[in-house]
Design a protein around this motif. Sequence first.
Motif, PDB file in Angstrom:
ATOM      1  N   LEU A 100      72.826  -9.106  51.717  1.00 28.37           N
ATOM      2  CA  LEU A 100      72.215  -7.833  52.108  1.00 28.37           C
ATOM      3  C   LEU A 100      73.124  -7.055  53.059  1.00 28.37           C
ATOM      4  CD1 LEU A 100      68.423  -8.644  52.622  1.00 28.37           C
ATOM      5  CD2 LEU A 100      69.399  -6.939  51.092  1.00 28.37           C
ATOM      6  N   GLY A 101      73.768  -7.772  53.966  1.00 31.11           N
ATOM      7  CA  GLY A 101      74.696  -7.126  54.888  1.00 31.11           C
ATOM      8  C   GLY A 101      75.859  -6.496  54.141  1.00 31.11           C
ATOM      9  N   VAL A 102      76.390  -7.237  53.150  1.00 32.51           N
ATOM     10  CA  VAL A 102      77.486  -6.713  52.338  1.00 32.51           C
ATOM     11  C   VAL A 102      77.010  -5.472  51.583  1.00 32.51           C
ATOM     12  CG1 VAL A 102      78.995  -7.186  50.374  1.00 32.51           C
ATOM     13  CG2 VAL A 102      78.613  -8.952  52.090  1.00 32.51           C
ATOM     14  N   LEU A 103      75.833  -5.584  50.996  1.00 36.71           N
ATOM     15  CA  LEU A 103      75.265  -4.465  50.236  1.00 36.71           C
ATOM     16  C   LEU A 103      75.073  -3.244  51.131  1.00 36.71           C
ATOM     17  CD1 LEU A 103      74.177  -4.020  47.324  1.00 36.71           C
ATOM     18  CD2 LEU A 103      71.895  -4.360  48.269  1.00 36.71           C
ATOM     19  N   ALA A 104      74.544  -3.499  52.339  1.00 45.31           N
ATOM     20  CA  ALA A 104      74.299  -2.396  53.274  1.00 45.31           C
ATOM     21  C   ALA A 104      75.603  -1.696  53.625  1.00 45.31           C
ATOM     22  CB  ALA A 104      73.623  -2.907  54.539  1.00 45.31           C
ATOM     23  N   PHE A 105      76.705  -2.469  53.656  1.00 49.66           N
ATOM     24  CA  PHE A 105      77.982  -1.860  54.020  1.00 49.66           C
ATOM     25  C   PHE A 105      78.607  -1.132  52.835  1.00 49.66           C
ATOM     26  CE2 PHE A 105      82.595  -1.942  54.545  1.00 49.66           C
ATOM     27  CZ  PHE A 105      82.691  -1.269  55.745  1.00 49.66           C
ATOM     28  N   GLY A 155      72.445   1.242  53.057  1.00 51.41           N
ATOM     29  CA  GLY A 155      72.701   0.665  54.374  1.00 51.41           C
ATOM     30  C   GLY A 155      71.671   1.063  55.405  1.00 51.41           C
ATOM     31  N   ALA A 156      71.456   2.373  55.547  1.00 54.55           N
ATOM     32  CA  ALA A 156      70.528   2.854  56.572  1.00 54.55           C
ATOM     33  C   ALA A 156      69.112   2.313  56.351  1.00 54.55           C
ATOM     34  CB  ALA A 156      70.542   4.377  56.617  1.00 54.55           C
ATOM     35  N   PRO A 157      68.563   2.422  55.123  1.00 58.40           N
ATOM     36  CA  PRO A 157      67.219   1.866  54.920  1.00 58.40           C
ATOM     37  C   PRO A 157      67.119   0.373  55.228  1.00 58.40           C
ATOM     38  CG  PRO A 157      67.881   3.154  53.016  1.00 58.40           C
ATOM     39  CD  PRO A 157      69.053   3.104  53.923  1.00 58.40           C
ATOM     40  N   ILE A 158      68.088  -0.415  54.768  1.00 56.73           N
ATOM     41  CA  ILE A 158      68.035  -1.868  54.995  1.00 56.73           C
ATOM     42  C   ILE A 158      68.003  -2.164  56.491  1.00 56.73           C
ATOM     43  CG2 ILE A 158      69.359  -4.022  54.827  1.00 56.73           C
ATOM     44  CD1 ILE A 158      70.298  -3.155  52.094  1.00 56.73           C
ATOM     45  N   LEU A 159      68.931  -1.547  57.219  1.00 55.32           N
ATOM     46  CA  LEU A 159      68.998  -1.826  58.655  1.00 55.32           C
ATOM     47  C   LEU A 159      67.735  -1.341  59.366  1.00 55.32           C
ATOM     48  CD1 LEU A 159      72.755  -1.056  59.351  1.00 55.32           C
ATOM     49  CD2 LEU A 159      71.626  -3.266  59.485  1.00 55.32           C
ATOM     50  N   ASN A 189      75.248  -8.394  61.799  1.00 54.43           N
ATOM     51  CA  ASN A 189      76.596  -8.886  62.090  1.00 54.43           C
ATOM     52  C   ASN A 189      77.513  -8.781  60.883  1.00 54.43           C
ATOM     53  OD1 ASN A 189      75.537  -9.535  64.601  1.00 54.43           O
ATOM     54  ND2 ASN A 189      76.831 -11.361  64.754  1.00 54.43           N
ATOM     55  N   THR A 190      76.979  -9.069  59.677  1.00 63.49           N
ATOM     56  CA  THR A 190      77.798  -8.937  58.482  1.00 63.49           C
ATOM     57  C   THR A 190      78.229  -7.481  58.313  1.00 63.49           C
ATOM     58  OG1 THR A 190      76.427 -10.654  57.493  1.00 63.49           O
ATOM     59  CG2 THR A 190      77.882  -9.455  56.015  1.00 63.49           C
ATOM     60  N   HIS A 191      77.270  -6.585  58.475  1.00 64.23           N
ATOM     61  CA  HIS A 191      77.526  -5.152  58.328  1.00 64.23           C
ATOM     62  C   HIS A 191      78.561  -4.681  59.345  1.00 64.23           C
ATOM     63  CE1 HIS A 191      76.501  -0.847  58.945  1.00 64.23           C
ATOM     64  NE2 HIS A 191      76.400  -0.865  57.635  1.00 64.23           N
ATOM     65  N   ALA A 192      78.341  -5.041  60.613  1.00 66.57           N
ATOM     66  CA  ALA A 192      79.252  -4.596  61.672  1.00 66.57           C
ATOM     67  C   ALA A 192      80.625  -5.238  61.506  1.00 66.57           C
ATOM     68  CB  ALA A 192      78.672  -4.937  63.043  1.00 66.57           C
ATOM     69  N   GLY A 193      80.630  -6.509  61.080  1.00 70.87           N
ATOM     70  CA  GLY A 193      81.902  -7.208  60.878  1.00 70.87           C
ATOM     71  C   GLY A 193      82.744  -6.514  59.827  1.00 70.87           C
ATOM     72  N   LEU A 194      82.127  -6.179  58.700  1.00 70.55           N
ATOM     73  CA  LEU A 194      82.858  -5.493  57.630  1.00 70.55           C
ATOM     74  C   LEU A 194      83.372  -4.146  58.122  1.00 70.55           C
ATOM     75  CD1 LEU A 194      80.585  -6.284  54.564  1.00 70.55           C
ATOM     76  CD2 LEU A 194      82.891  -7.135  54.978  1.00 70.55           C
ATOM     77  N   GLY A 195      82.562  -3.484  58.958  1.00 65.93           N
ATOM     78  CA  GLY A 195      82.967  -2.181  59.474  1.00 65.93           C
ATOM     79  C   GLY A 195      84.127  -2.269  60.453  1.00 65.93           C
ATOM     80  N   SER A 196      84.294  -3.453  61.068  1.00 66.50           N
ATOM     81  CA  SER A 196      85.334  -3.584  62.083  1.00 66.50           C
ATOM     82  C   SER A 196      86.697  -3.878  61.467  1.00 66.50           C
ATOM     83  CB  SER A 196      84.973  -4.707  63.050  1.00 66.50           C
ATOM     84  OG  SER A 196      85.130  -5.957  62.417  1.00 66.50           O
ATOM     85  N   LEU A 197      86.737  -4.137  60.155  1.00 69.82           N
ATOM     86  CA  LEU A 197      88.015  -4.509  59.537  1.00 69.82           C
ATOM     87  C   LEU A 197      88.955  -3.311  59.468  1.00 69.82           C
ATOM     88  CD1 LEU A 197      86.876  -6.821  56.617  1.00 69.82           C
ATOM     89  CD2 LEU A 197      88.017  -7.465  58.727  1.00 69.82           C
TER      90      LEU A 197
END
Lengths: 312, 387
Positions: free
Chosen positions: B200-205, B211-215, B275-283
């Motif tokens: 879900l985190g990957v999908l949200a990213f 992304g916005a709805p899931i979070l 965390n998955t979402h934020a982690g992917l965004g930090s790459l």
Amino acid sequence: MIRFQNVTKKYAKTVALNNLSFEVDKGECCVLLGPSGCGKSTSLKLINRLIEPTAGDIFVNGENVSSVVPEQLRRSVGYVIQNVGLFPHLNVAENIATVPKLLKWDKARVHSRVEELLHLFRMSPQSYCDRYPHQLSGGEAQRVGVARALAADPAILLMDEPFGALDPVIRDALQAEFRHIQQDLKKTVVFVTHDVDEAIRLATKIAVINHGEIVQYDLVENILTRPAHPFISQFFGEDRALKRLARLSVKQFLRKTSGEATKIDTDSALKLEDSGKDALVKMIGHKLMSVPVVDDDSQLLGEIHLEDIINS
Amino acid sequence: MRLLKLDKVNLLGALFGTLSLCFCSFLIYRPHRLAAGTPHYFVDIASWPESLWMAALWIAAVVASFIAREKRPFIQLLVATTLTLSLFWMIGAHSSRLFEAAPSYARISLGLGSWLMFTAAFVLFLNLLEFLRRSPVITCLCVVSLCLGLTVIWMHGHLNHLSIVIEFYNKKERFMDELVAHLTLAFSAVGIGALLGIPLGVLAFKRKTLGAPILTIFNIVQTIPSLALFGLLVTPLAYLSLQVEFLHDVGVEGIGWAPALIALVLYALLPIIRNTHAGLGSLDKGIIEAGVGMGMSRLRLLFTVELPMIRHIILNGVRIAAVQSIGNTAVAALIGAGGFGIFIFQGLGQAATDLILLGTLPIILLAVVTDFLMQAITFLAKAEALK
């Protein structure tokens, strides 16, 4: 080898590239040169389909890139970017092996290819294979970046300001190394930069781009001697004659001495690998109208005359 | 001067412990289970060598706070270990002594000072992960000797006269059942949460529109009090269980493990997704572009570059979810899902403090140990190059 045919790229309202047409021949190093935001990087990314054109076609090896699966296309085209883009969680060997692994080479072949490439860049496999990118200096990291792009031996190499982030001394060394390697490998290179000196040093042909259009596309020599547009004279600067001299070898100006060889030992002498600019520097520095040229054993070969340089 | 580099947290803990030893009650004596207690102070009941020993240890802990980081691991850890073991030993010795002079239905429980000293000793252990990094052998030795020492004190029956231990022996079998129930519920929720949350985190990213709805959804879920969420699930699940025979057969009912597990999974999802979402965004965008530019497919990029690079960030989310889940599971006892919450609610009903503690202490212990283990795993999982 690479052909742009009436390529246009628009973003919302801005036109990034306007009706671009040019061709890069096999083994050439074509430098796309221009101020930042002129569309040179966009042009590069069109070749490996990281960006799709709004109109027009791009052909690689006579084949329209839009008919090739992007992943397949990208695996056959080497790609180097400015901030290196090495994978920080993989070591040097694994980084270089990226594309060969995608192409499912067997282990032994990948291994020997990695060693071969590290040797090519004069990095010993024993000490570099297991290092991680953060353990490399900027210059080493970029060497590995180029090695990674060359891993599957692609005929085409795309380089997007590869040496832009390095300090001048290291950039100079890497440019020299790249020229040296390019002489052996004869890849077809498309090289993006905004650095005029770099372009003059590495290019076979330069495409000067401004506001999404090619202002002039020609051999370096022609661009320097016959700029087609005031923008080019301005962009290359008043000292473009000097820049051109830097590209020319003293061999071109050499007046051979007749008679028997004599050994001379003077610090004003030039060597065969020096450039026309070096000759000029020596003349000014030693207040001479001509300087001798010697070979590696200090045997006199001939002389360079100031008038030849001025008239060139 | 490097030798005098102050560790403020450690100092605060040590001072706290020293004060607790001197000015707070050590043990509380009650003539029977429900009577009011009389406090006993350490200095009153202990012999002077004992008092001297404990005082010396706390002062050593204070001094250890001032020693340079390079040298501290050994000293600080040694002091903390000795302190904890001594504390247990003293509690055992004096509770037994008090008990001998009392009727068999008298209760001896820990005083405020003892609890505060345990807290202070815990603070001294806060740097454990850093110790582990710096001198792994000494740290492991200390942890092992601490565990061994505690086992010896326990097996020896040294603590058997403490009211909470008496309570434990009264409920021993139940305790073990609830331990298993608590762990099963909490960790299966985290397991399922990770299996669902990472995708879900990957999908949200990857799909910005989703992304916005899931979070948002899981942010809202997080704000629902756990008791309310458990309650909300009871009716629909009871209905489903009646309608769908399969669900009924596998044991899904309005109350019990099913609503508890669903609610706990819902709570576990947010930290993992976020965390998955934020982690992917930090790459670094350049790294992704290089991967795509070399001809990696989306999936390949995800599994060989993106996820491996952020695995420590994802694991950190799992850690938060696990600690949170262990705590929330306590409430699940109210809808019949079992776990240590049983003792807490029984104790509340009977106004029996010891029973409440029998439920609370293991939950705290589980949460602390899980937190530490997950931190260690997260540290090890962090790619060598990124440390």
